[in-house]
Design a protein around this motif. Sequence first.
Motif, mmCIF file in Angstrom:
data_model
loop_
_atom_site.group_PDB
_atom_site.id
_atom_site.type_symbol
_atom_site.label_atom_id
_atom_site.label_comp_id
_atom_site.label_asym_id
_atom_site.label_seq_id
_atom_site.Cartn_x
_atom_site.Cartn_y
_atom_site.Cartn_z
ATOM 1 N N ALA A 1 49.923 8.367 20.202
ATOM 2 C CA ALA A 1 50.428 7.373 19.243
ATOM 3 C C ALA A 1 49.511 6.156 19.195
ATOM 4 C CB ALA A 1 51.856 6.964 19.614
ATOM 5 N N LEU A 2 48.978 5.760 20.348
ATOM 6 C CA LEU A 2 48.070 4.605 20.391
ATOM 7 C C LEU A 2 46.745 4.914 19.694
ATOM 8 C CD1 LEU A 2 48.716 3.442 24.061
ATOM 9 C CD2 LEU A 2 49.446 2.278 21.957
ATOM 10 N N VAL A 3 46.146 6.061 19.982
ATOM 11 C CA VAL A 3 44.860 6.367 19.335
ATOM 12 C C VAL A 3 45.050 6.646 17.852
ATOM 13 C CG1 VAL A 3 43.746 7.165 21.454
ATOM 14 C CG2 VAL A 3 44.768 8.835 19.936
ATOM 15 N N ALA A 4 46.177 7.256 17.480
ATOM 16 C CA ALA A 4 46.416 7.550 16.064
ATOM 17 C C ALA A 4 46.481 6.276 15.232
ATOM 18 C CB ALA A 4 47.694 8.372 15.905
ATOM 19 N N GLN A 5 46.945 5.173 15.832
ATOM 20 C CA GLN A 5 46.976 3.892 15.121
ATOM 21 C C GLN A 5 45.570 3.415 14.765
ATOM 22 O OE1 GLN A 5 48.995 0.998 17.540
ATOM 23 N NE2 GLN A 5 50.910 2.127 17.539
ATOM 24 N N GLU A 6 44.574 3.887 15.489
ATOM 25 C CA GLU A 6 43.205 3.418 15.276
ATOM 26 C C GLU A 6 42.405 4.269 14.293
ATOM 27 O OE1 GLU A 6 42.151 0.527 16.243
ATOM 28 O OE2 GLU A 6 44.034 0.190 17.300
ATOM 29 N N PHE A 7 42.940 5.428 13.884
ATOM 30 C CA PHE A 7 42.211 6.245 12.913
ATOM 31 C C PHE A 7 41.924 5.414 11.668
ATOM 32 C CE2 PHE A 7 44.122 10.172 14.958
ATOM 33 C CZ PHE A 7 42.910 10.649 15.436
ATOM 34 N N GLY A 8 40.666 5.380 11.273
ATOM 35 C CA GLY A 8 40.266 4.707 10.049
ATOM 36 C C GLY A 8 40.107 3.201 10.138
ATOM 37 N N THR A 9 40.391 2.588 11.299
ATOM 38 C CA THR A 9 40.263 1.129 11.386
ATOM 39 C C THR A 9 38.836 0.690 11.687
ATOM 40 O OG1 THR A 9 40.688 0.944 13.767
ATOM 41 C CG2 THR A 9 42.626 0.944 12.280
ATOM 42 N N GLY A 10 38.045 1.560 12.320
ATOM 43 C CA GLY A 10 36.684 1.199 12.703
ATOM 44 C C GLY A 10 36.606 0.376 13.978
ATOM 45 N N ARG A 11 37.738 0.084 14.606
ATOM 46 C CA ARG A 11 37.718 -0.738 15.821
ATOM 47 C C ARG A 11 37.388 0.073 17.068
ATOM 48 N NH1 ARG A 11 42.926 -4.389 16.237
ATOM 49 N NH2 ARG A 11 43.813 -2.348 16.638
ATOM 50 N N VAL A 12 37.790 1.329 17.087
ATOM 51 C CA VAL A 12 37.585 2.178 18.260
ATOM 52 C C VAL A 12 36.845 3.429 17.824
ATOM 53 C CG1 VAL A 12 38.694 3.424 20.149
ATOM 54 C CG2 VAL A 12 39.752 1.343 19.263
ATOM 55 N N ASP A 13 35.762 3.742 18.533
ATOM 56 C CA ASP A 13 35.026 4.980 18.287
ATOM 57 C C ASP A 13 35.578 6.014 19.264
ATOM 58 O OD1 ASP A 13 33.276 6.997 17.682
ATOM 59 O OD2 ASP A 13 31.464 5.835 18.092
ATOM 60 N N MET A 14 36.349 6.974 18.758
ATOM 61 C CA MET A 14 37.055 7.957 19.573
ATOM 62 C C MET A 14 36.356 9.310 19.451
ATOM 63 S SD MET A 14 40.883 6.714 18.450
ATOM 64 C CE MET A 14 40.519 6.862 16.703
ATOM 65 N N ARG A 15 36.012 9.895 20.606
ATOM 66 C CA ARG A 15 35.224 11.127 20.611
ATOM 67 C C ARG A 15 35.782 12.177 21.558
ATOM 68 N NH1 ARG A 15 30.620 10.811 17.097
ATOM 69 N NH2 ARG A 15 30.586 8.623 16.463
ATOM 70 N N VAL A 16 35.629 13.429 21.176
ATOM 71 C CA VAL A 16 35.867 14.569 22.048
ATOM 72 C C VAL A 16 34.506 14.992 22.567
ATOM 73 C CG1 VAL A 16 36.612 16.988 22.145
ATOM 74 C CG2 VAL A 16 37.928 15.321 20.817
ATOM 75 N N VAL A 17 34.416 15.181 23.876
ATOM 76 C CA VAL A 17 33.158 15.601 24.495
ATOM 77 C C VAL A 17 33.163 17.126 24.603
ATOM 78 C CG1 VAL A 17 31.619 15.319 26.472
ATOM 79 C CG2 VAL A 17 33.214 13.470 25.856
ATOM 80 N N GLU A 18 32.076 17.735 24.165
ATOM 81 C CA GLU A 18 31.939 19.190 24.214
ATOM 82 C C GLU A 18 30.654 19.571 24.924
ATOM 83 O OE1 GLU A 18 31.881 20.497 20.138
ATOM 84 O OE2 GLU A 18 34.068 20.381 19.960
ATOM 85 N N GLN A 19 30.696 20.705 25.566
ATOM 86 C CA GLN A 19 29.488 21.321 26.092
ATOM 87 C C GLN A 19 29.504 22.777 25.655
ATOM 88 O OE1 GLN A 19 28.962 22.290 30.233
ATOM 89 N NE2 GLN A 19 26.808 21.711 30.110
ATOM 90 N N GLY A 20 28.439 23.200 25.013
ATOM 91 C CA GLY A 20 28.361 24.575 24.542
ATOM 92 C C GLY A 20 29.510 24.952 23.625
ATOM 93 N N GLY A 21 30.004 24.000 22.847
ATOM 94 C CA GLY A 21 31.098 24.243 21.921
ATOM 95 C C GLY A 21 32.484 24.174 22.546
ATOM 96 N N THR A 22 32.563 23.947 23.852
ATOM 97 C CA THR A 22 33.856 23.855 24.530
ATOM 98 C C THR A 22 34.249 22.398 24.728
ATOM 99 O OG1 THR A 22 33.435 25.917 25.719
ATOM 100 C CG2 THR A 22 35.137 24.465 26.629
ATOM 101 N N PRO A 23 35.357 21.972 24.124
ATOM 102 C CA PRO A 23 35.816 20.600 24.347
ATOM 103 C C PRO A 23 36.403 20.479 25.744
ATOM 104 C CG PRO A 23 37.353 21.761 22.916
ATOM 105 C CD PRO A 23 36.213 22.703 23.193
ATOM 106 N N PHE A 24 36.076 19.372 26.439
ATOM 107 C CA PHE A 24 36.583 19.230 27.805
ATOM 108 C C PHE A 24 36.934 17.799 28.194
ATOM 109 C CE2 PHE A 24 32.114 18.429 28.334
ATOM 110 C CZ PHE A 24 32.035 17.477 29.345
ATOM 111 N N ALA A 25 36.604 16.802 27.380
ATOM 112 C CA ALA A 25 36.868 15.413 27.760
ATOM 113 C C ALA A 25 37.039 14.554 26.514
ATOM 114 C CB ALA A 25 35.735 14.865 28.625
#
Length: 161
Positions: free
Chosen positions: A38-62
């Motif tokens: 709910a907290l990160v969803a509030q930031e979608f599209g605001t440009g204040r927080v750069d939110m990333r999924v970390v992947e290695q070899g196509g596998t998301p893990f962080a």
Amino acid sequence: MADYRFRPLTPADKPLFVAWLAAPHIGGWWQDGETEWALVAQEFGTGRVDMRVVEQGGTPFAYVQDYGVHEWEMPQYADLPRRARALDTFLGDVAFLGKGHAARYLRQRCDALLADYSLVAVDPAPDNTRAIRAYAAAGFVQRKTCIGEEGDPVTVMTRPN
């Protein structure tokens, strides 16, 4: 060294994000998955927080996010320069734990951030020794222990440019 991909977090990532936060190794350091989502969803599209999924070899893990240290009232960062970024992260997939991935993806992400910013800061709990070790291995140095914005002690660590 492994190369990691940092793709933007999207609403479609909610099930993965929530499941990661339910993993026992995360317990106590973050709130439950629905609350955090709910907290990160509030930031979608605001440009204040750069939110990333970390992947290695196509596998998301962080998950990793960064934002300006003065974007919110955060007393632990009050003395940091205006052009500094704060970073929060968790390694969600237990298959990636204990293999040095956190230090390596943190180093890679910080290298990219430091191309544009003066320093990167983190604020783990003083008793979160696993996180502190990973941050130190990624080049962060301890600056101080103080009270953070939620009233709990934090260890401020920075990685300068």
